[in-house]
Design a protein around this motif. Sequence first.
Motif, PDB file in Angstrom:
ATOM      1  N   UNK A  86       0.832  -1.207   0.000  1.00 37.91           N
ATOM      2  CA  UNK A  86       0.000   0.000   0.000  1.00 37.91           C
ATOM      3  C   UNK A  86       0.864   1.254   0.000  1.00 37.91           C
ATOM      4  N   UNK A  87       1.940   1.243   0.791  1.00 36.18           N
ATOM      5  CA  UNK A  87       2.824   2.412   0.829  1.00 36.18           C
ATOM      6  C   UNK A  87       3.582   2.584  -0.489  1.00 36.18           C
ATOM      7  N   UNK A  88       3.903   1.475  -1.145  1.00 35.12           N
ATOM      8  CA  UNK A  88       4.565   1.567  -2.451  1.00 35.12           C
ATOM      9  C   UNK A  88       3.646   2.251  -3.461  1.00 35.12           C
ATOM     10  N   UNK A  89       2.360   1.916  -3.418  1.00 38.02           N
ATOM     11  CA  UNK A  89       1.393   2.539  -4.328  1.00 38.02           C
ATOM     12  C   UNK A  89       1.251   4.020  -4.013  1.00 38.02           C
ATOM     13  N   UNK A  90       1.171   4.362  -2.724  1.00 35.83           N
ATOM     14  CA  UNK A  90       1.031   5.762  -2.328  1.00 35.83           C
ATOM     15  C   UNK A  90       2.310   6.554  -2.571  1.00 35.83           C
ATOM     16  N   UNK A  91       3.437   5.854  -2.699  1.00 35.61           N
ATOM     17  CA  UNK A  91       4.690   6.522  -3.069  1.00 35.61           C
ATOM     18  C   UNK A  91       4.714   6.852  -4.552  1.00 35.61           C
ATOM     19  N   UNK A  92       3.980   6.063  -5.339  1.00 45.71           N
ATOM     20  CA  UNK A  92       3.965   6.260  -6.794  1.00 45.71           C
ATOM     21  C   UNK A  92       2.829   7.161  -7.249  1.00 45.71           C
ATOM     22  N   UNK A  93       1.699   7.141  -6.525  1.00 50.01           N
ATOM     23  CA  UNK A  93       0.504   7.865  -6.953  1.00 50.01           C
ATOM     24  C   UNK A  93      -0.078   8.681  -5.807  1.00 50.01           C
ATOM     25  N   UNK A  94      -0.509   9.899  -6.102  1.00 53.06           N
ATOM     26  CA  UNK A  94      -1.251  10.672  -5.108  1.00 53.06           C
ATOM     27  C   UNK A  94      -2.629  10.028  -4.933  1.00 53.06           C
ATOM     28  N   UNK A  95      -3.348  10.313  -3.853  1.00 52.43           N
ATOM     29  CA  UNK A  95      -4.699   9.774  -3.702  1.00 52.43           C
ATOM     30  C   UNK A  95      -5.598  10.089  -4.893  1.00 52.43           C
ATOM     31  N   UNK A  96      -5.508  11.303  -5.430  1.00 54.71           N
ATOM     32  CA  UNK A  96      -6.314  11.663  -6.597  1.00 54.71           C
ATOM     33  C   UNK A  96      -5.941  10.821  -7.811  1.00 54.71           C
ATOM     34  N   UNK A  97      -4.636  10.670  -8.047  1.00 60.53           N
ATOM     35  CA  UNK A  97      -4.188   9.894  -9.204  1.00 60.53           C
ATOM     36  C   UNK A  97      -4.547   8.419  -9.052  1.00 60.53           C
ATOM     37  N   UNK A  98      -4.471   7.914  -7.831  1.00 59.59           N
ATOM     38  CA  UNK A  98      -4.854   6.523  -7.590  1.00 59.59           C
ATOM     39  C   UNK A  98      -6.340   6.324  -7.862  1.00 59.59           C
ATOM     40  N   UNK A  99      -7.159   7.239  -7.359  1.00 63.41           N
ATOM     41  CA  UNK A  99      -8.607   7.154  -7.592  1.00 63.41           C
ATOM     42  C   UNK A  99      -8.924   7.172  -9.079  1.00 63.41           C
ATOM     43  N   UNK A 100      -8.257   8.054  -9.807  1.00 65.86           N
ATOM     44  CA  UNK A 100      -8.468   8.143 -11.250  1.00 65.86           C
ATOM     45  C   UNK A 100      -8.027   6.867 -11.947  1.00 65.86           C
TER      46      UNK A 100
END
Length: 200
Positions: A86-100
Amino acid sequence: MYYYISGKLVHVGRGTCVVDNNGIGYELSVSDKTAGKLQGSDGDVRLYTYFHVKEDAHELYGFSSIDEKRIFEMLIAISGVGPKAAMAILSALTPNDFTLAVMSEDAKAISAAQGIGTRTAQKIILELRDKLSREDFTSAPSSKAPSVPQKTSAVQDALMSLEALGYTRSEAMRAMSVEGSENMSVEELIRAALKRLTKQ
């Protein structure tokens, strides 16, 4: 257990920081994006927290925003996705970008995170696509949430055309997120998207 911790930032490095609160130094695991925001801070900071307990360790995770913490909690609720992933994903994408990325089913954007394969990215999309919506683009003062176009046939055709030009699905969706996009033709959508993409 802990909602947030505030205090003086003592140390920040890749994936970690230490916050002094009343003489106690709290070590928190943080995403690279949160660490980047903390760099250079010489005053008090506030980090929203998640306390993760496992058999061999108690770990405290810190987040620069409620949105980041909420995405983290959604991710670790998925079987096979632990806190490190989960932290790896949040390191790569902002919450907005992840949602998109989830909304536009862009597994490529999610699998760009370290240690996240395509199969895991697809599983995340499957698990979360009905739990996230454009209302989840929340209100950070510096970034207004885009209005995501509905998946009409014109939007789908425009998406396919932009992907054929080498753009990712989430890049294309973001570029087409303009007022009135739901009423545009395929050609108008592509022109508007390319105009925004070439300015970036």
